[in-house]
Design a protein around this motif. Sequence first.
Motif, PDB file in Angstrom:
ATOM      1  N   MET A   1       0.767  -1.265  -0.029  1.00 43.92           N
ATOM      2  CA  MET A   1      -0.091  -0.108   0.031  1.00 43.92           C
ATOM      3  C   MET A   1       0.809   1.272   0.122  1.00 43.92           C
ATOM      4  N   LYS A   2       2.013   1.123   0.817  1.00 41.21           N
ATOM      5  CA  LYS A   2       2.726   2.343   0.985  1.00 41.21           C
ATOM      6  C   LYS A   2       3.500   2.624  -0.390  1.00 41.21           C
ATOM      7  N   VAL A   3       3.797   1.932  -1.057  1.00 44.36           N
ATOM      8  CA  VAL A   3       4.419   2.081  -2.490  1.00 44.36           C
ATOM      9  C   VAL A   3       3.380   2.758  -3.496  1.00 44.36           C
ATOM     10  N   LEU A   4       2.034   2.046  -3.590  1.00 38.03           N
ATOM     11  CA  LEU A   4       1.103   2.780  -4.151  1.00 38.03           C
ATOM     12  C   LEU A   4       0.722   4.329  -3.809  1.00 38.03           C
ATOM     13  N   GLU A   5       0.851   4.610  -2.508  1.00 38.06           N
ATOM     14  CA  GLU A   5       0.692   5.838  -1.851  1.00 38.06           C
ATOM     15  C   GLU A   5       1.765   6.801  -2.646  1.00 38.06           C
ATOM     16  N   GLU A   6       2.789   6.300  -2.375  1.00 35.86           N
ATOM     17  CA  GLU A   6       4.132   6.912  -3.228  1.00 35.86           C
ATOM     18  C   GLU A   6       3.879   7.401  -4.657  1.00 35.86           C
ATOM     19  N   ARG A   7       3.454   6.185  -5.403  1.00 37.51           N
ATOM     20  CA  ARG A   7       3.685   6.316  -6.719  1.00 37.51           C
ATOM     21  C   ARG A   7       2.639   7.319  -7.350  1.00 37.51           C
ATOM     22  N   THR A   8       1.227   7.347  -6.650  1.00 32.95           N
ATOM     23  CA  THR A   8       0.031   8.013  -7.123  1.00 32.95           C
ATOM     24  C   THR A   8      -0.237   9.359  -6.241  1.00 32.95           C
ATOM     25  N   GLY A   9       0.388   9.243  -5.152  1.00 31.67           N
ATOM     26  CA  GLY A   9       0.352  10.713  -4.244  1.00 31.67           C
ATOM     27  C   GLY A   9      -1.212  10.592  -3.709  1.00 31.67           C
ATOM     28  N   ARG A  10      -1.790   9.228  -3.601  1.00 37.56           N
ATOM     29  CA  ARG A  10      -3.363   9.165  -3.046  1.00 37.56           C
ATOM     30  C   ARG A  10      -3.336   8.592  -1.708  1.00 37.56           C
ATOM     31  N   SER A  11      -4.315   8.809  -0.890  1.00 40.14           N
ATOM     32  CA  SER A  11      -4.392   8.187   0.568  1.00 40.14           C
ATOM     33  C   SER A  11      -4.747   6.863   0.250  1.00 40.14           C
ATOM     34  N   PRO A  12      -4.367   6.220   1.256  1.00 37.86           N
ATOM     35  CA  PRO A  12      -4.769   4.601   1.221  1.00 37.86           C
ATOM     36  C   PRO A  12      -6.349   4.353   1.323  1.00 37.86           C
ATOM     37  N   SER A  13      -7.221   5.218   1.814  1.00 38.75           N
ATOM     38  CA  SER A  13      -8.723   5.131   1.795  1.00 38.75           C
ATOM     39  C   SER A  13      -8.938   5.485   0.148  1.00 38.75           C
ATOM     40  N   GLU A  14      -8.273   6.230  -0.443  1.00 35.48           N
ATOM     41  CA  GLU A  14      -8.745   6.783  -1.797  1.00 35.48           C
ATOM     42  C   GLU A  14      -8.248   5.397  -2.724  1.00 35.48           C
ATOM     43  N   ILE A  15      -7.009   4.743  -2.512  1.00 40.84           N
ATOM     44  CA  ILE A  15      -6.854   3.439  -3.246  1.00 40.84           C
ATOM     45  C   ILE A  15      -7.700   2.481  -2.742  1.00 40.84           C
ATOM     46  N   LEU A  16      -8.020   2.255  -1.803  1.00 43.85           N
ATOM     47  CA  LEU A  16      -9.014   1.135  -1.559  1.00 43.85           C
ATOM     48  C   LEU A  16     -10.218   1.628  -1.888  1.00 43.85           C
ATOM     49  N   VAL A  17     -10.917   2.661  -1.992  1.00 47.86           N
ATOM     50  CA  VAL A  17     -12.165   2.944  -2.788  1.00 47.86           C
ATOM     51  C   VAL A  17     -12.007   2.763  -4.101  1.00 47.86           C
ATOM     52  N   SER A  18     -11.208   3.254  -4.756  1.00 50.47           N
ATOM     53  CA  SER A  18     -10.784   3.155  -6.336  1.00 50.47           C
ATOM     54  C   SER A  18     -10.494   1.509  -6.665  1.00 50.47           C
ATOM     55  N   ALA A  19      -9.931   0.876  -5.774  1.00 47.22           N
ATOM     56  CA  ALA A  19     -10.053  -0.742  -6.142  1.00 47.22           C
ATOM     57  C   ALA A  19     -11.405  -1.249  -5.679  1.00 47.22           C
ATOM     58  N   ALA A  20     -11.985  -0.947  -4.952  1.00 49.95           N
ATOM     59  CA  ALA A  20     -13.591  -1.498  -4.608  1.00 49.95           C
ATOM     60  C   ALA A  20     -14.516  -0.986  -5.917  1.00 49.95           C
ATOM     61  N   LEU A  21     -14.696   0.356  -6.246  1.00 48.07           N
ATOM     62  CA  LEU A  21     -15.389   0.632  -7.170  1.00 48.07           C
ATOM     63  C   LEU A  21     -15.101   0.246  -8.500  1.00 48.07           C
ATOM     64  N   TYR A  22     -13.801   0.495  -8.786  1.00 47.37           N
ATOM     65  CA  TYR A  22     -13.392   0.211 -10.121  1.00 47.37           C
ATOM     66  C   TYR A  22     -12.567  -1.010 -10.641  1.00 47.37           C
ATOM     67  N   ALA A  23     -13.008  -2.000  -9.636  1.00 45.22           N
ATOM     68  CA  ALA A  23     -12.160  -3.280 -10.025  1.00 45.22           C
ATOM     69  C   ALA A  23     -12.507  -3.927 -11.266  1.00 45.22           C
ATOM     70  N   GLU A  24     -13.478  -3.543 -11.884  1.00 46.72           N
ATOM     71  CA  GLU A  24     -13.874  -4.131 -13.343  1.00 46.72           C
ATOM     72  C   GLU A  24     -13.284  -3.072 -14.379  1.00 46.72           C
ATOM     73  N   ASN A  25     -13.091  -1.959 -14.085  1.00 46.72           N
ATOM     74  CA  ASN A  25     -12.484  -0.686 -14.781  1.00 46.72           C
ATOM     75  C   ASN A  25     -11.464  -0.268 -14.436  1.00 46.72           C
ATOM     76  N   SER A  26     -10.543  -0.015 -15.346  1.00 47.93           N
ATOM     77  CA  SER A  26      -9.174   0.479 -15.311  1.00 47.93           C
ATOM     78  C   SER A  26      -9.297   1.920 -14.828  1.00 47.93           C
ATOM     79  N   GLU A  27     -10.450   2.641 -14.790  1.00 41.33           N
ATOM     80  CA  GLU A  27     -10.362   4.137 -14.554  1.00 41.33           C
ATOM     81  C   GLU A  27     -10.306   4.261 -13.156  1.00 41.33           C
ATOM     82  N   SER A  28      -9.713   4.965 -12.593  1.00 45.29           N
ATOM     83  CA  SER A  28      -9.379   5.161 -10.996  1.00 45.29           C
ATOM     84  C   SER A  28     -10.264   6.398 -10.602  1.00 45.29           C
TER      85      SER A  28
END
Length: 93
Positions: A1-28
Amino acid sequence: MKVLEERTGRSPSEILVSAALYAENSESLAERRAVAVEFIAARRYLAALSNNVNQLARHANATDEFPEAARTVLTRVRAVADRLNTMLDAMVR
Protein backbone atom coordinates in the motif's frame (compact mmCIF):
# COMPACT_ATOMS: atom_id res chain seq x y z
CA MET A 1 0.00 0.00 0.00
CA LYS A 2 2.83 2.37 0.87
CA VAL A 3 4.32 1.99 -2.61
CA LEU A 4 0.98 2.86 -4.24
CA GLU A 5 0.65 5.91 -2.00
CA GLU A 6 4.08 7.14 -3.01
CA ARG A 7 3.58 6.43 -6.72
CA THR A 8 0.12 7.95 -7.00
CA GLY A 9 0.10 10.59 -4.27
CA ARG A 10 -3.25 9.21 -3.11
CA SER A 11 -4.36 8.28 0.39
CA PRO A 12 -4.80 4.65 1.44
CA SER A 13 -8.57 5.11 1.67
CA GLU A 14 -8.75 6.56 -1.85
CA ILE A 15 -6.72 3.65 -3.20
CA LEU A 16 -9.03 1.15 -1.48
CA VAL A 17 -12.19 2.92 -2.66
CA SER A 18 -10.87 3.02 -6.22
CA ALA A 19 -10.01 -0.67 -6.06
CA ALA A 20 -13.46 -1.56 -4.74
CA LEU A 21 -15.50 0.67 -7.02
CA TYR A 22 -13.52 0.28 -10.20
CA ALA A 23 -12.23 -3.29 -9.98
CA GLU A 24 -13.80 -4.13 -13.34
CA ASN A 25 -12.77 -0.83 -14.86
CA SER A 26 -9.21 0.47 -15.20
CA GLU A 27 -10.42 4.02 -14.63
CA SER A 28 -9.37 5.31 -11.20
CA LEU A 29 -11.24 7.62 -8.91
CA ALA A 30 -8.61 10.31 -9.56
CA GLU A 31 -9.18 10.03 -13.32
CA ARG A 32 -12.95 10.32 -12.87
CA ARG A 33 -12.45 13.39 -10.68
CA ALA A 34 -10.22 14.97 -13.34
CA VAL A 35 -12.93 14.42 -15.95
CA ALA A 36 -15.54 15.91 -13.60
CA VAL A 37 -13.36 18.99 -13.05
CA GLU A 38 -13.00 19.43 -16.80
CA PHE A 39 -16.77 19.10 -17.29
CA ILE A 40 -17.40 21.73 -14.61
CA ALA A 41 -14.92 24.12 -16.25
CA ALA A 42 -16.52 23.59 -19.65
CA ARG A 43 -19.99 24.15 -18.20
CA ARG A 44 -18.89 27.44 -16.59
CA TYR A 45 -17.34 28.59 -19.85
CA LEU A 46 -20.49 27.65 -21.75
CA ALA A 47 -22.60 29.59 -19.23
CA ALA A 48 -20.43 32.68 -19.74
CA LEU A 49 -20.73 32.31 -23.49
CA SER A 50 -24.49 31.94 -23.25
CA ASN A 51 -24.64 35.33 -21.53
CA ASN A 52 -22.78 36.80 -24.51
CA VAL A 53 -25.14 35.09 -26.94
CA ASN A 54 -28.15 36.54 -25.09
CA GLN A 55 -26.67 40.04 -25.26
CA LEU A 56 -25.93 39.65 -28.96
CA ALA A 57 -29.46 38.36 -29.62
CA ARG A 58 -30.96 41.36 -27.81
CA HIS A 59 -28.81 43.68 -29.90
CA ALA A 60 -29.73 41.89 -33.14
CA ASN A 61 -33.43 42.02 -32.30
CA ALA A 62 -33.29 45.70 -31.40
CA THR A 63 -31.28 46.84 -34.42
CA ASP A 64 -31.91 44.18 -37.09
CA GLU A 65 -28.16 43.71 -37.48
CA PHE A 66 -26.08 40.63 -36.71
CA PRO A 67 -22.86 41.81 -35.03
CA GLU A 68 -19.57 40.37 -36.24
CA ALA A 69 -18.78 39.52 -32.60
CA ALA A 70 -21.68 37.07 -32.69
CA ARG A 71 -19.83 34.91 -35.20
CA THR A 72 -16.86 34.66 -32.82
CA VAL A 73 -19.07 33.79 -29.85
CA LEU A 74 -20.99 31.17 -31.80
CA THR A 75 -17.71 29.64 -32.99
CA ARG A 76 -16.61 29.36 -29.35
CA VAL A 77 -19.94 27.82 -28.35
CA ARG A 78 -19.52 25.20 -31.07
CA ALA A 79 -15.94 24.51 -29.92
CA VAL A 80 -17.06 23.96 -26.32
CA ALA A 81 -19.91 21.71 -27.46
CA ASP A 82 -17.46 19.69 -29.57
CA ARG A 83 -15.10 19.41 -26.61
CA LEU A 84 -17.92 18.14 -24.39
CA ASN A 85 -18.97 15.62 -27.04
CA THR A 86 -15.38 14.37 -27.33
CA MET A 87 -15.17 13.97 -23.55
CA LEU A 88 -18.46 12.08 -23.45
CA ASP A 89 -17.39 9.81 -26.29
CA ALA A 90 -14.17 9.01 -24.41
CA MET A 91 -16.14 8.16 -21.27
CA VAL A 92 -18.44 5.76 -23.11
CA ARG A 93 -15.59 3.71 -24.55
